[in-house]
Design a protein around this motif. Sequence first.
Motif, PDB file in Angstrom:
ATOM      1  N   ILE A 209       0.921  35.767  83.638  1.00  0.00           N
ATOM      2  CA  ILE A 209       0.214  36.481  84.500  1.00  0.00           C
ATOM      3  C   ILE A 209       0.632  38.120  84.220  1.00  0.00           C
ATOM      4  CG2 ILE A 209      -0.755  37.184  86.829  1.00  0.00           C
ATOM      5  CD1 ILE A 209      -1.298  34.664  86.020  1.00  0.00           C
ATOM      6  N   SER A 210      -0.489  38.924  83.702  1.00  0.00           N
ATOM      7  CA  SER A 210      -0.367  40.510  83.478  1.00  0.00           C
ATOM      8  C   SER A 210      -1.151  41.259  84.475  1.00  0.00           C
ATOM      9  CB  SER A 210      -0.601  40.625  81.929  1.00  0.00           C
ATOM     10  OG  SER A 210       0.129  39.849  81.249  1.00  0.00           O
ATOM     11  N   ALA A 211      -0.840  42.530  84.353  1.00  0.00           N
ATOM     12  CA  ALA A 211      -1.490  43.301  85.350  1.00  0.00           C
ATOM     13  C   ALA A 211      -2.267  44.802  84.234  1.00  0.00           C
ATOM     14  CB  ALA A 211      -0.799  43.819  86.384  1.00  0.00           C
ATOM     15  N   PHE A 212      -3.132  45.112  84.849  1.00  0.00           N
ATOM     16  CA  PHE A 212      -3.830  46.023  84.050  1.00  0.00           C
ATOM     17  C   PHE A 212      -4.532  47.153  84.810  1.00  0.00           C
ATOM     18  CE2 PHE A 212      -4.136  42.334  81.256  1.00  0.00           C
ATOM     19  CZ  PHE A 212      -3.979  42.823  80.075  1.00  0.00           C
ATOM     20  N   PHE A 213      -4.630  48.308  84.552  1.00  0.00           N
ATOM     21  CA  PHE A 213      -5.391  49.549  85.088  1.00  0.00           C
ATOM     22  C   PHE A 213      -6.887  49.165  84.589  1.00  0.00           C
ATOM     23  CE2 PHE A 213      -1.361  51.935  85.853  1.00  0.00           C
ATOM     24  CZ  PHE A 213      -1.460  51.667  87.265  1.00  0.00           C
ATOM     25  N   VAL A 214      -8.069  48.796  85.515  1.00  0.00           N
ATOM     26  CA  VAL A 214      -9.332  48.805  84.656  1.00  0.00           C
ATOM     27  C   VAL A 214     -10.186  49.774  85.094  1.00  0.00           C
ATOM     28  CG1 VAL A 214     -11.154  47.143  84.267  1.00  0.00           C
ATOM     29  CG2 VAL A 214      -8.908  46.461  84.175  1.00  0.00           C
ATOM     30  N   ASP A 215     -10.996  50.489  84.161  1.00  0.00           N
ATOM     31  CA  ASP A 215     -12.037  51.464  84.965  1.00  0.00           C
ATOM     32  C   ASP A 215     -13.120  50.665  85.408  1.00  0.00           C
ATOM     33  OD1 ASP A 215     -14.061  53.195  85.107  1.00  0.00           O
ATOM     34  OD2 ASP A 215     -13.827  54.337  83.178  1.00  0.00           O
ATOM     35  N   LEU A 216     -13.621  50.917  86.595  1.00  0.00           N
ATOM     36  CA  LEU A 216     -14.820  50.037  87.068  1.00  0.00           C
ATOM     37  C   LEU A 216     -15.912  50.571  86.819  1.00  0.00           C
ATOM     38  CD1 LEU A 216     -13.525  49.265  91.081  1.00  0.00           C
ATOM     39  CD2 LEU A 216     -13.230  47.833  88.643  1.00  0.00           C
ATOM     40  N   HIS A 217     -16.175  51.653  85.939  1.00  0.00           N
ATOM     41  CA  HIS A 217     -17.349  52.237  85.498  1.00  0.00           C
ATOM     42  C   HIS A 217     -17.558  51.751  83.988  1.00  0.00           C
ATOM     43  CE1 HIS A 217     -17.759  54.141  89.499  1.00  0.00           C
ATOM     44  NE2 HIS A 217     -16.591  54.662  89.213  1.00  0.00           N
ATOM     45  N   ALA A 218     -16.640  51.133  83.486  1.00  0.00           N
ATOM     46  CA  ALA A 218     -16.755  50.649  81.879  1.00  0.00           C
ATOM     47  C   ALA A 218     -17.706  49.631  81.848  1.00  0.00           C
ATOM     48  CB  ALA A 218     -15.460  50.458  81.711  1.00  0.00           C
ATOM     49  N   PRO A 219     -18.275  49.647  80.678  1.00  0.00           N
ATOM     50  CA  PRO A 219     -19.152  48.582  80.493  1.00  0.00           C
ATOM     51  C   PRO A 219     -18.445  47.199  80.504  1.00  0.00           C
ATOM     52  CG  PRO A 219     -19.015  50.362  78.450  1.00  0.00           C
ATOM     53  CD  PRO A 219     -18.162  50.665  79.511  1.00  0.00           C
ATOM     54  N   GLY A 220     -19.365  46.281  80.911  1.00  0.00           N
ATOM     55  CA  GLY A 220     -18.742  45.072  81.232  1.00  0.00           C
ATOM     56  C   GLY A 220     -18.201  44.729  82.553  1.00  0.00           C
ATOM     57  N   VAL A 221     -18.056  45.732  83.382  1.00  0.00           N
ATOM     58  CA  VAL A 221     -17.561  45.371  84.557  1.00  0.00           C
ATOM     59  C   VAL A 221     -18.549  45.851  85.723  1.00  0.00           C
ATOM     60  CG1 VAL A 221     -15.599  46.507  86.170  1.00  0.00           C
ATOM     61  CG2 VAL A 221     -15.209  46.512  83.716  1.00  0.00           C
ATOM     62  N   ARG A 222     -18.508  45.075  86.624  1.00  0.00           N
ATOM     63  CA  ARG A 222     -19.581  45.310  87.717  1.00  0.00           C
ATOM     64  C   ARG A 222     -18.978  45.001  88.999  1.00  0.00           C
ATOM     65  NH1 ARG A 222     -22.728  41.793  86.234  1.00  0.00           N
ATOM     66  NH2 ARG A 222     -22.554  40.165  87.774  1.00  0.00           N
ATOM     67  N   VAL A 223     -19.266  45.806  89.961  1.00  0.00           N
ATOM     68  CA  VAL A 223     -18.971  45.853  91.447  1.00  0.00           C
ATOM     69  C   VAL A 223     -20.062  45.194  92.179  1.00  0.00           C
ATOM     70  CG1 VAL A 223     -17.968  46.644  93.430  1.00  0.00           C
ATOM     71  CG2 VAL A 223     -16.967  47.342  91.276  1.00  0.00           C
ATOM     72  N   GLU A 224     -19.919  43.974  92.706  1.00  0.00           N
ATOM     73  CA  GLU A 224     -20.878  43.657  93.653  1.00  0.00           C
ATOM     74  C   GLU A 224     -20.566  43.765  95.129  1.00  0.00           C
ATOM     75  OE1 GLU A 224     -21.288  39.295  92.736  1.00  0.00           O
ATOM     76  OE2 GLU A 224     -22.433  39.893  90.838  1.00  0.00           O
ATOM     77  N   SER A 225     -21.352  44.446  95.869  1.00  0.00           N
ATOM     78  CA  SER A 225     -21.077  44.701  97.328  1.00  0.00           C
ATOM     79  C   SER A 225     -22.363  44.315  98.072  1.00  0.00           C
ATOM     80  CB  SER A 225     -20.346  46.109  97.609  1.00  0.00           C
ATOM     81  OG  SER A 225     -21.393  47.149  96.888  1.00  0.00           O
ATOM     82  N   PHE A 241     -16.186  40.695  85.480  1.00  0.00           N
ATOM     83  CA  PHE A 241     -15.825  41.151  84.222  1.00  0.00           C
ATOM     84  C   PHE A 241     -16.591  40.359  83.146  1.00  0.00           C
ATOM     85  CE2 PHE A 241     -12.357  42.146  87.110  1.00  0.00           C
ATOM     86  CZ  PHE A 241     -11.978  43.182  86.801  1.00  0.00           C
ATOM     87  N   GLU A 242     -17.252  40.935  82.303  1.00  0.00           N
ATOM     88  CA  GLU A 242     -18.250  40.331  81.264  1.00  0.00           C
ATOM     89  C   GLU A 242     -17.882  40.668  80.209  1.00  0.00           C
ATOM     90  OE1 GLU A 242     -21.779  40.274  82.928  1.00  0.00           O
ATOM     91  OE2 GLU A 242     -22.029  38.741  84.223  1.00  0.00           O
ATOM     92  N   ASN A 243     -16.890  40.259  79.390  1.00  0.00           N
ATOM     93  CA  ASN A 243     -16.586  40.869  77.838  1.00  0.00           C
ATOM     94  C   ASN A 243     -16.250  42.289  77.869  1.00  0.00           C
ATOM     95  OD1 ASN A 243     -16.887  38.387  76.538  1.00  0.00           O
ATOM     96  ND2 ASN A 243     -19.004  38.837  76.360  1.00  0.00           N
ATOM     97  N   ALA A 244     -15.503  42.619  79.206  1.00  0.00           N
ATOM     98  CA  ALA A 244     -15.001  44.139  79.225  1.00  0.00           C
ATOM     99  C   ALA A 244     -13.921  44.210  78.409  1.00  0.00           C
ATOM    100  CB  ALA A 244     -14.710  44.229  80.865  1.00  0.00           C
ATOM    101  N   ARG A 245     -14.016  45.514  77.849  1.00  0.00           N
ATOM    102  CA  ARG A 245     -12.812  45.916  76.924  1.00  0.00           C
ATOM    103  C   ARG A 245     -11.997  46.945  77.692  1.00  0.00           C
ATOM    104  NH1 ARG A 245     -11.582  45.781  71.568  1.00  0.00           N
ATOM    105  NH2 ARG A 245     -13.606  44.853  71.256  1.00  0.00           N
ATOM    106  N   VAL A 246     -10.778  46.647  77.463  1.00  0.00           N
ATOM    107  CA  VAL A 246      -9.879  47.643  78.240  1.00  0.00           C
ATOM    108  C   VAL A 246      -8.809  48.198  76.856  1.00  0.00           C
ATOM    109  CG1 VAL A 246      -9.986  47.005  80.508  1.00  0.00           C
ATOM    110  CG2 VAL A 246      -8.299  46.029  78.892  1.00  0.00           C
TER     111      VAL A 246
END
Length: 411
Positions: A209-225, A241-246
């Motif tokens: 298990i690893s941890a990352f800082f991820v930009d939620l506005h990046a391509p492939g990232v979607r927030v559902e609210s 996350f759908e093929n989101a690149r970090v």
Amino acid sequence: MSTPELNPAASAPIFPGPFEGSERAAELIERVHAFLTGELADLAREHQVDSEHGAPRALLQRVWQRSRELGFYGMTLPEKMGGLGLSVLDHVLVKEAIYTTGSPFAPHVFGELSGPPRVGALARFATPWQMQNVILPVAQAEKAICFALTEENAGSDAGAVQTHAVPDGEGWIINGRKRFISGAPFADFAVLVCSTAADPNPDPKTREISAFFVDLHAPGVRVESGYKTMAGQASTGNIVFENARVPAAALIGERGRGLGLALGRISVNRLLHCPAMLGLAQLALRDARDHALQRKQFGRAIGQFQAVQHMLADMATELAAARALMLHTARQLDAGADGRAASSMAKLFCSETAFRVADRAVQVHGGEGIVQGRRVEFLFRLLRMYRVLTGTSEIQRNTIAKELLAPTGIP
């Protein structure tokens, strides 16, 4: 929701006594109290923000920045980052005072949902790139961040996450789905906890298990609210996350150490939910007491009936016991104790007690207490949630029992 006016007298301690914290904490409480019951109360009225009608991101940004200007927003950060270096006891007392105001902005003064408390403990693992691009913008109230751990089959079993990151050139490709993430609807970044094992469905013994800082506005990232919790709040969302690149630089600490980073301050973090619960329970008790003095039946105030008096007495007694356990645990942690069992006891007892207090507050109010729009009805729903949030009562009991039985060798 119809909320009583916020004023210093309204959130005075039920049973006044000597202040348990430092002089600095007392001064801090006085200033943050004035902020919440003055400037922020005016802002809430102006924009019709209450506990069930949240503020838009732009308004929250104003609150975060103003709180930072006054020295509140980053107070929980390490001192080298401008924090106050508060003891756990002082932190607990200040947070309790914040929640006893009943302000809908209470979770935003420290930035609990989206600000410095989410990144302070990670600062010592952060690279210069991470400090510059993520941690400092969050600490300075320019950006917001959430903590993304929970999934459909991973919550209490944090190591069972299925969201998967695969190395790809100079970065990582991430696929998966997080849900019930607090602060996600208005966050810019997430601290993402995911699997980096070669096998996306590894044996539990070989989990990585690893941890990352991820930009939620990046391509492939979607927030559902858009969905609400049972308390009527919409501050929770799912992250897909759908093929989101970090970039490779987004990895926090060492690969495979993410779970340790996520749970590194679990004892302190678990305890720090208690002052919110008890602050809200104090509101419920105060409202029940005030209603008992004002509501008349059979020609006299219902507070004169023994049945109501006993409910109030039980509420006050159990609340005092829960608060004593919370403060005792804070002192233990300040003294260097591991506190794993103690913090679980505090979270268990405080969450169960706070809900019982809210339940009796509804009972004292009678028909008034079950009408949406009454504060005790909202507190009943909110405090019911705390028995599930940040580790259910059953998980706390598991932790307590494990610590209790560990010396005996019983698994």
